[in-house]
Design a protein around this motif. Structure first.
Motif, PDB file in Angstrom:
ATOM      1  N   PHE A   1       0.848  -1.192   0.000  1.00 31.14           N
ATOM      2  CA  PHE A   1       0.000   0.000   0.000  1.00 31.14           C
ATOM      3  C   PHE A   1       0.885   1.243   0.000  1.00 31.14           C
ATOM      4  N   ILE A   2       0.615   2.162  -0.928  1.00 36.79           N
ATOM      5  CA  ILE A   2       1.415   3.375  -1.066  1.00 36.79           C
ATOM      6  C   ILE A   2       0.880   4.463  -0.144  1.00 36.79           C
ATOM      7  N   GLU A   3       1.770   5.042   0.647  1.00 37.84           N
ATOM      8  CA  GLU A   3       1.375   6.104   1.573  1.00 37.84           C
ATOM      9  C   GLU A   3       1.405   7.480   0.901  1.00 37.84           C
ATOM     10  N   GLU A   4       2.322   7.671  -0.065  1.00 37.36           N
ATOM     11  CA  GLU A   4       2.419   8.959  -0.746  1.00 37.36           C
ATOM     12  C   GLU A   4       1.304   9.099  -1.797  1.00 37.36           C
ATOM     13  N   GLU A   5       1.117  10.318  -2.268  1.00 40.91           N
ATOM     14  CA  GLU A   5       0.156  10.552  -3.348  1.00 40.91           C
ATOM     15  C   GLU A   5       0.869  10.320  -4.680  1.00 40.91           C
ATOM     16  N   VAL A   6       0.424   9.301  -5.392  1.00 42.74           N
ATOM     17  CA  VAL A   6       1.008   8.962  -6.688  1.00 42.74           C
ATOM     18  C   VAL A   6      -0.134   8.830  -7.694  1.00 42.74           C
ATOM     19  N   TYR A   7       0.016   9.483  -8.843  1.00 36.49           N
ATOM     20  CA  TYR A   7      -1.015   9.473  -9.874  1.00 36.49           C
ATOM     21  C   TYR A   7      -0.443   8.883 -11.156  1.00 36.49           C
ATOM     22  N   VAL A   8      -1.299   8.181 -11.901  1.00 37.00           N
ATOM     23  CA  VAL A   8      -0.885   7.582 -13.170  1.00 37.00           C
ATOM     24  C   VAL A   8      -1.895   7.934 -14.251  1.00 37.00           C
ATOM     25  N   ARG A   9      -1.385   7.953 -15.456  1.00 39.42           N
ATOM     26  CA  ARG A   9      -2.242   8.189 -16.611  1.00 39.42           C
ATOM     27  C   ARG A   9      -3.204   7.004 -16.786  1.00 39.42           C
ATOM     28  N   GLN A  10      -4.374   7.255 -17.339  1.00 41.81           N
ATOM     29  CA  GLN A  10      -5.322   6.168 -17.563  1.00 41.81           C
ATOM     30  C   GLN A  10      -4.735   5.166 -18.559  1.00 41.81           C
ATOM     31  N   PRO A  11      -4.551   3.906 -18.129  1.00 44.74           N
ATOM     32  CA  PRO A  11      -3.931   2.932 -19.018  1.00 44.74           C
ATOM     33  C   PRO A  11      -4.881   2.497 -20.132  1.00 44.74           C
ATOM     34  N   PRO A  12      -4.351   2.026 -21.262  1.00 43.87           N
ATOM     35  CA  PRO A  12      -5.197   1.561 -22.376  1.00 43.87           C
ATOM     36  C   PRO A  12      -6.141   0.445 -21.915  1.00 43.87           C
ATOM     37  N   GLY A  13      -7.432   0.582 -22.295  1.00 49.28           N
ATOM     38  CA  GLY A  13      -8.429  -0.406 -21.901  1.00 49.28           C
ATOM     39  C   GLY A  13      -9.149  -0.051 -20.622  1.00 49.28           C
ATOM     40  N   PHE A  14      -8.634   0.958 -19.892  1.00 46.88           N
ATOM     41  CA  PHE A  14      -9.257   1.369 -18.624  1.00 46.88           C
ATOM     42  C   PHE A  14      -9.575   2.868 -18.635  1.00 46.88           C
ATOM     43  N   GLU A  15      -9.752   3.417 -19.832  1.00 44.84           N
ATOM     44  CA  GLU A  15     -10.080   4.835 -19.920  1.00 44.84           C
ATOM     45  C   GLU A  15     -11.522   5.081 -19.480  1.00 44.84           C
ATOM     46  N   SER A  16     -11.732   6.201 -18.819  1.00 43.68           N
ATOM     47  CA  SER A  16     -13.071   6.570 -18.380  1.00 43.68           C
ATOM     48  C   SER A  16     -13.721   7.456 -19.441  1.00 43.68           C
ATOM     49  N   ALA A  17     -14.909   7.033 -19.920  1.00 43.62           N
ATOM     50  CA  ALA A  17     -15.612   7.822 -20.929  1.00 43.62           C
ATOM     51  C   ALA A  17     -16.150   9.113 -20.337  1.00 43.62           C
ATOM     52  N   ARG A  18     -16.415   9.088 -19.014  1.00 46.65           N
ATOM     53  CA  ARG A  18     -16.979  10.268 -18.369  1.00 46.65           C
ATOM     54  C   ARG A  18     -15.899  11.294 -18.037  1.00 46.65           C
ATOM     55  N   PHE A  19     -14.713  10.797 -17.616  1.00 45.45           N
ATOM     56  CA  PHE A  19     -13.627  11.711 -17.245  1.00 45.45           C
ATOM     57  C   PHE A  19     -12.367  11.344 -18.028  1.00 45.45           C
ATOM     58  N   PRO A  20     -12.335  11.589 -19.315  1.00 48.59           N
ATOM     59  CA  PRO A  20     -11.176  11.155 -20.134  1.00 48.59           C
ATOM     60  C   PRO A  20      -9.884  11.911 -19.822  1.00 48.59           C
ATOM     61  N   ASP A  21      -9.996  13.116 -19.216  1.00 52.36           N
ATOM     62  CA  ASP A  21      -8.810  13.930 -18.968  1.00 52.36           C
ATOM     63  C   ASP A  21      -8.270  13.775 -17.543  1.00 52.36           C
ATOM     64  N   ARG A  22      -8.857  12.904 -16.753  1.00 55.07           N
ATOM     65  CA  ARG A  22      -8.408  12.735 -15.378  1.00 55.07           C
ATOM     66  C   ARG A  22      -7.369  11.617 -15.274  1.00 55.07           C
ATOM     67  N   VAL A  23      -6.767  11.543 -14.084  1.00 54.60           N
ATOM     68  CA  VAL A  23      -5.753  10.506 -13.827  1.00 54.60           C
ATOM     69  C   VAL A  23      -6.209   9.645 -12.659  1.00 54.60           C
ATOM     70  N   TYR A  24      -5.582   8.487 -12.512  1.00 52.70           N
ATOM     71  CA  TYR A  24      -5.887   7.595 -11.395  1.00 52.70           C
ATOM     72  C   TYR A  24      -4.943   7.875 -10.233  1.00 52.70           C
TER      73      TYR A  24
ATOM     74  N   LEU B   1       2.489  -0.442  -8.002  1.00 47.96           N
ATOM     75  CA  LEU B   1       2.598  -1.071  -9.315  1.00 47.96           C
ATOM     76  C   LEU B   1       4.071  -1.246  -9.634  1.00 47.96           C
ATOM     77  N   TYR B   2       4.359  -2.080 -10.598  1.00 50.13           N
ATOM     78  CA  TYR B   2       5.739  -2.218 -11.061  1.00 50.13           C
ATOM     79  C   TYR B   2       6.105  -0.969 -11.851  1.00 50.13           C
ATOM     80  N   GLY B   3       7.085  -0.236 -11.368  1.00 51.63           N
ATOM     81  CA  GLY B   3       7.507   0.986 -12.031  1.00 51.63           C
ATOM     82  C   GLY B   3       7.772   2.119 -11.077  1.00 51.63           C
ATOM     83  N   PRO B   4       6.800   2.509 -10.243  1.00 49.42           N
ATOM     84  CA  PRO B   4       7.058   3.613  -9.306  1.00 49.42           C
ATOM     85  C   PRO B   4       8.159   3.263  -8.313  1.00 49.42           C
TER      86      PRO B   4
END
Length: 420
Positions: free
Chosen positions: A11-34, A40-43
């Motif tokens: 569980f991440i304690e800091e605030e970390v945001y990621v771009r919407q990955p392909p296949g999980f884009e939100s049609a209602r909020f396309p410009d927002r981030v998760y 995840l593998y990477g941060p």
């Protein structure tokens, strides 16, 4: 055991945001981030978050974390002990009770998705063979792989990794070799030194000349030596005593370029090698005594005292640890403060060694030069001396030779002169 998808368990304690990955884009909020809840593998926070989750689980389960090694966890239950060592998502564990080991495996499988690998046989490129007589650690497969990678599989074998006649200099007039290939060879050999102390000095010597490699720098000779000795590894016999000791030596002004000395150290638990190093000193030593002091200080500070503290996590307590050296004049300076006025140029090294000598942490013990194990880490040796130190003293053997010697002559055949 191996943890499947280890990082998403943290569980991440800091605030970390990621771009919407392909296949999980939100049609209602396309410009927002998760915003991430779990790693995840990477941060860069992911390994720390996973370790914090695993540590919390083990501590709640009754384990005690090592005071020196924070990836070591121990559980004592009754008269039995369970030891757990963590390397990212790989976990090595063992204990004195089959029931305790099985219980831990079940407990971990309930909390995390695991792959149980069974008895330890292969780990991070190391091959481990366990038997009632002892444990053999080697890298035979890796050795064959790098021989084939650099097309040295059909080369003529050599009996030593480095000739005593090798010119220890830059050799500016020598024939240049491909720098990329030379560096690739060095990188491959450095990993092999994890189980092959016999090539440590030769590899470290060649490493100094990566900027301008020449054919006279014996990196290919090391490969030809490995062709001759690909099955060698470290043998650890069962039932050996657990006494800690170290060896330290220095080759004064051995480098022809800058006249810096080379320090060699090795540490043994019982009669078996567990740690070793070969390195060129950072400054020029004006005397053999100063070169020896620097080597002794490195051996005491970075190895023996650290190992003494680490082994205390396993319940092993050591008093005065012998450091075997072959300079009686330098020993006299440590033991006799009257001689301190003559050694102001090594003031810091003197005080460090003398401080621990007076505390009873380190005891400097003289040893004959021909029995100085660290000699193999400071300079090239002729064949007879090299083989004697490699096999009988450092226990760099083949699996077959070590077991046959033990069966034929009993445990005493694998004890070195140190235990007599």
């Amino acid at each position: 055991m191996d943890v499947k998808s280890a990082f998403p368990n943290g569980f991440i304690e800091e605030e970390v945001y990621v771009r919407q990955p392909p296949g999980f884009e939100s049609a209602r909020f396309p410009d927002r981030v998760y915003k991430l809840r779990k790693a995840l593998y990477g941060p860069k926070q992911a390994p720390r978050a996973w370790y914090a989750r695993l540590k919390s689980f083990l501590l709640k389960s009754g384990f005690v974390m090592g005071l020196v090694d924070k990836t070591l966890f121990l559980l004592s239950r009754g008269g039995d002990t369970l030891i757990v060592q963590i390397y990212v998502d790989d976990i090595i564990f063992g204990g004195s009770s089959h029931a305790l080991v099985s219980s831990f495996a079940v407990q971990m499988s309930r909390e995390f998705e695991m792959n149980l690998m069974g008895e330890l046989q292969f780990f991070l490129g190391l091959q481990i063979k366990q038997s009632p007589e002892g444990t053999f650690v080697h890298q035979a497969k890796y050795t064959r792989d790098i021989l084939n990678k650099f097309e040295m599989g059909d080369s003529k074998p050599m009996t030593t990794p480095m000739s005593t006649n090798t010119a220890l200099d830059v050799d500016e007039d020598g024939e240049a070799v491909d720098q990329k290939e030379f560096r690739g060879m060095i990188g491959s050999l450095l990993y092999l030194t994890a189980t092959r102390p016999d090539i440590q000095f030769a590899v470290c010597f060649c490493e100094r000349y990566q900027a301008s490699p020449r054919t006279s720098h014996p990196v290919k000779r090391i490969f030809r030596y490995l062709k001759f000795t690909s099955e060698l590894g470290l043998w650890y016999s069962s039932g050996s005593s657990l006494s800690l000791r170290g060896f330290s030596d220095a080759d004064h002004a051995g480098c022809r370029i800058d006249r810096k000395s080379t320090s060699g150290t090795c540490q043994l638990l019982g009669t078996f090698l567990v740690s070793w190093s070969s390195r060129k000193q950072a400054s020029v030593s004006l005397s053999t005594t100063r070169a020896e002091y620097i080597g002794w200080s490195l051996a005491a500070r970075s190895q023996l005292l650290w190992m003494k503290a680490t082994l205390s996590d396993f319940g092993l307590r050591f008093g005065k640890i012998p450091l075997l050296v072959d300079s009686t004049s330098a020993i006299s300076v440590v033991k006799n403060p009257v001689l301190h006025s003559r050694t102001k140029h090594i003031d810091v090294w003197f005080h460090f060694l003398r401080d621990h000598y007076e505390k009873g942490d380190i005891d400097l013990v003289p040893v004959a030069s021909e029995n100085q194990l660290a000699d193999i880490f400071t300079k090239p040796l002729e064949f007879g001396a090299f083989v004697r130190l490699r096999g009988y003293r450092l226990k760099v053997l083949t699996m077959h030779s070590s077991r046959e010697r033990l069966r034929a002559n009993g445990p005493a055949s694998l004890l070195s002169w140190c235990d007599e």
